[in-house]
Design a protein around this motif. Structure first.
Motif, PDB file in Angstrom:
ATOM      1  N   THR A  28       0.793  -1.231   0.000  1.00 57.47           N
ATOM      2  CA  THR A  28       0.000   0.000   0.000  1.00 57.47           C
ATOM      3  C   THR A  28       0.824   1.280   0.000  1.00 57.47           C
ATOM      4  O   THR A  28       0.290   2.347  -0.294  1.00 57.47           O
ATOM      5  CB  THR A  28      -0.928   0.035   1.224  1.00 57.47           C
ATOM      6  OG1 THR A  28      -0.137  -0.066   2.421  1.00 57.47           O
ATOM      7  CG2 THR A  28      -1.926  -1.110   1.168  1.00 57.47           C
ATOM      8  N   SER A 221      -5.487   2.278  -8.804  1.00 57.71           N
ATOM      9  CA  SER A 221      -5.285   2.510  -7.378  1.00 57.71           C
ATOM     10  C   SER A 221      -6.289   3.536  -6.855  1.00 57.71           C
ATOM     11  O   SER A 221      -6.862   4.311  -7.629  1.00 57.71           O
ATOM     12  CB  SER A 221      -3.862   3.024  -7.137  1.00 57.71           C
ATOM     13  OG  SER A 221      -3.735   4.343  -7.639  1.00 57.71           O
ATOM     14  N   GLU A 262     -10.424   4.265   1.283  1.00 56.59           N
ATOM     15  CA  GLU A 262      -9.230   3.418   1.295  1.00 56.59           C
ATOM     16  C   GLU A 262      -7.987   4.214   1.658  1.00 56.59           C
ATOM     17  O   GLU A 262      -7.148   3.767   2.449  1.00 56.59           O
ATOM     18  CB  GLU A 262      -9.050   2.758  -0.078  1.00 56.59           C
ATOM     19  CG  GLU A 262     -10.096   1.724  -0.424  1.00 56.59           C
ATOM     20  CD  GLU A 262      -9.842   1.096  -1.781  1.00 56.59           C
ATOM     21  OE1 GLU A 262      -8.702   0.667  -2.029  1.00 56.59           O
ATOM     22  OE2 GLU A 262     -10.770   1.051  -2.605  1.00 56.59           O
ATOM     23  N   ALA A 266      -5.891   3.841   5.245  1.00 60.32           N
ATOM     24  CA  ALA A 266      -4.477   3.469   5.151  1.00 60.32           C
ATOM     25  C   ALA A 266      -3.585   4.458   5.886  1.00 60.32           C
ATOM     26  O   ALA A 266      -2.507   4.098   6.379  1.00 60.32           O
ATOM     27  CB  ALA A 266      -4.059   3.369   3.687  1.00 60.32           C
TER      28      ALA A 266
END
Length: 433
Positions: A28, A221, A262, A266
């Motif tokens: 990530t 992404s 997301e 993260a």
């Protein structure tokens, strides 16, 4: 040129490329060191046979963290990292018309390079409140129900709310083909890859004249999906700043919000309603408020689709979007199942600026039609089982008599070629007479 000037220029010009290096790679994020960077800077990581773009999301004393725009497979410690001078920018210009591009302006339609030279930042502040022009002019969309019953003005922000498979993409195609806007910018965010050519060939009929499509598919992404929306808005702003009326359509706000979810999780943000971190609800107005009219310039009229899971209109993203937008168009699965298209649930939809844009007769016809639809919905079961006796309610009798005409007027599978004034006259003739 004086020697001192030349000397000063040489001092300011780096004589060799400045770069840092990768110290850690995870699925990530990438950790780097050796460069002086700030939050939001864009960097380029040179791996084995590939280049990975990324954005700096965290900076500490001796290292910084990069969120990659693409895949990290093949990267290793020691790979060089270069700072991109243009940052989060996209090349804009007339050459973009008729093209399909990625969020960073790279052509993905196989038609060769794009000769666009002016660089615009993707992240910009919305139009200042006192520089906004009042919305007074109607923008016909080519969709009868929207033009006559949810009338939209140039610079307005509208939402299209629907569950999956109800017909958002088809309605988007009708609006793009039927709109009288000079420029059309379409942002397809988080779509399946096969849906991009399908939308162009089927919904738009393969016609991309005066149209720009920015695509970030579901396999991209989260950063690509997020900045795909901002890149498309920057393109729309370029044409608006040159005095053009722009139609901006984005599908969908929900997948844009999911991408930010997301990213936020993260980075360690706390999850709130339905797992969305606070940054999701702050980033929505940063995008949506960039649409509108600006004094001395053109306009951006925006339609944002919102995917409501399980047709739940209380979804947090849908609820936040409704509070920002100037109106909402709700697509009904019930109407879709009945074969009515576009399946716009008029009683659940509204255009907040409509009454200030239309005339008295048009306003009265719209009010009466809504009244008839409300009566028909309330008495639907009674009528179907034969429990209603004609003559018991004159208002309902009139609504039942006009029901076929109303359904025919609100059904449409091609953009409307007739003038807006002609459509309004037909509505008044059906409802008032």
């Amino acid at each position: 040129m004086p020697l001192s000037t030349v000397r000063d220029r040489i001092k300011r010009t780096p004589l060799c490329a400045i770069y840092g290096g990768v110290t850690k790679v995870s699925p990530t994020h990438i950790v780097g060191t050796g460069l002086k960077v700030g939050i939001g800077d864009v960097v380029r990581v040179l791996g084995f046979g590939a280049v990975t773009m990324g954005m700096v999301t965290a900076v500490e004393e001796e290292h910084f963290v990069i969120a990659p725009f693409g895949f990290v497979e093949g990267l290793k410690t020691g790979d060089p990292i270069y700072l991109e001078e243009n940052g989060m920018g996209i090349a804009v210009g007339e050459a973009l018309l008729g093209r399909v591009i990625s969020p960073f302006g790279a052509p993905i339609d196989g038609k060769g390079a794009i000769a666009a030279r002016e660089i615009r930042p993707m992240m910009r502040a919305p139009i200042e409140p006192m520089k906004r022009e009042a919305i007074k002019e109607i923008l016909p969309t080519g969709v009868r129900t929207i033009d006559t019953l949810l009338t939209t003005g140039k610079g307005q922000k509208m939402g299209i709310f629907a569950g999956s498979g109800v017909g958002k993409s088809t309605l988007m195609g009708l609006i793009v083909r039927g709109s009288q806007a000079a420029i059309k910018v379409v942002a397809l965010i988080g779509e399946r890859g096969r849906e991009i050519p399908e939308f162009i060939d089927e919904s738009l009929g393969g016609d991309l004249e005066n149209t720009v499509i920015v695509a970030a598919t579901s396999d991209d992404s989260p950063l690509m999906r997020k900045f795909g929306a901002f890149a498309a808005m920057s393109i729309a702003e370029y044409f608006k700043d040159h005095g053009r009326d722009v139609l901006f359509i984005m599908d969908s706000i929900t997948r844009f919000a999911m991408a930010q979810r997301e990213i936020g999780l993260a980075l360690g943000e706390p999850p709130t309603s339905k797992g969305y971190p606070p940054s999701v609800f702050s980033i929505l107005p940063q995008l949506m408020e960039r649409a509108g009219n600006e004094k001395g310039k053109g306009s951006i009229t925006a339609f944002f689709t919102v995917l409501v899971e399980g047709d739940d209109m209380s979804d947090p993203v849908a609820d936040q979007a409704r509070s920002i937008l100037d109106g909402h168009i709700v697509l009904s699965r019930r109407l879709s199942d009945q074969g009515l298209y576009p399946p716009i649930d008029l009683l659940s939809s509204a255009s907040r600026l409509m009454h200030g844009l239309i005339g008295k007769d048009h306003r009265e016809a719209s009010r009466l039609l809504r009244r008839m639809l409300s009566l028909l919905r309330e008495s639907e079961v009674l009528v179907r089982v034969g429990a209603y006796t004609p003559g018991s309610d004159k208002e309902l009798d009139r609504a039942l008599a006009k029901k076929p005409l109303i359904e025919a007027f609100m059904s449409q599978d091609q953009p409307e070629a007739r003038a807006y004034e002609e459509l309004v006259a037909e509505l008044i003739a059906i409802i008032v007479n």
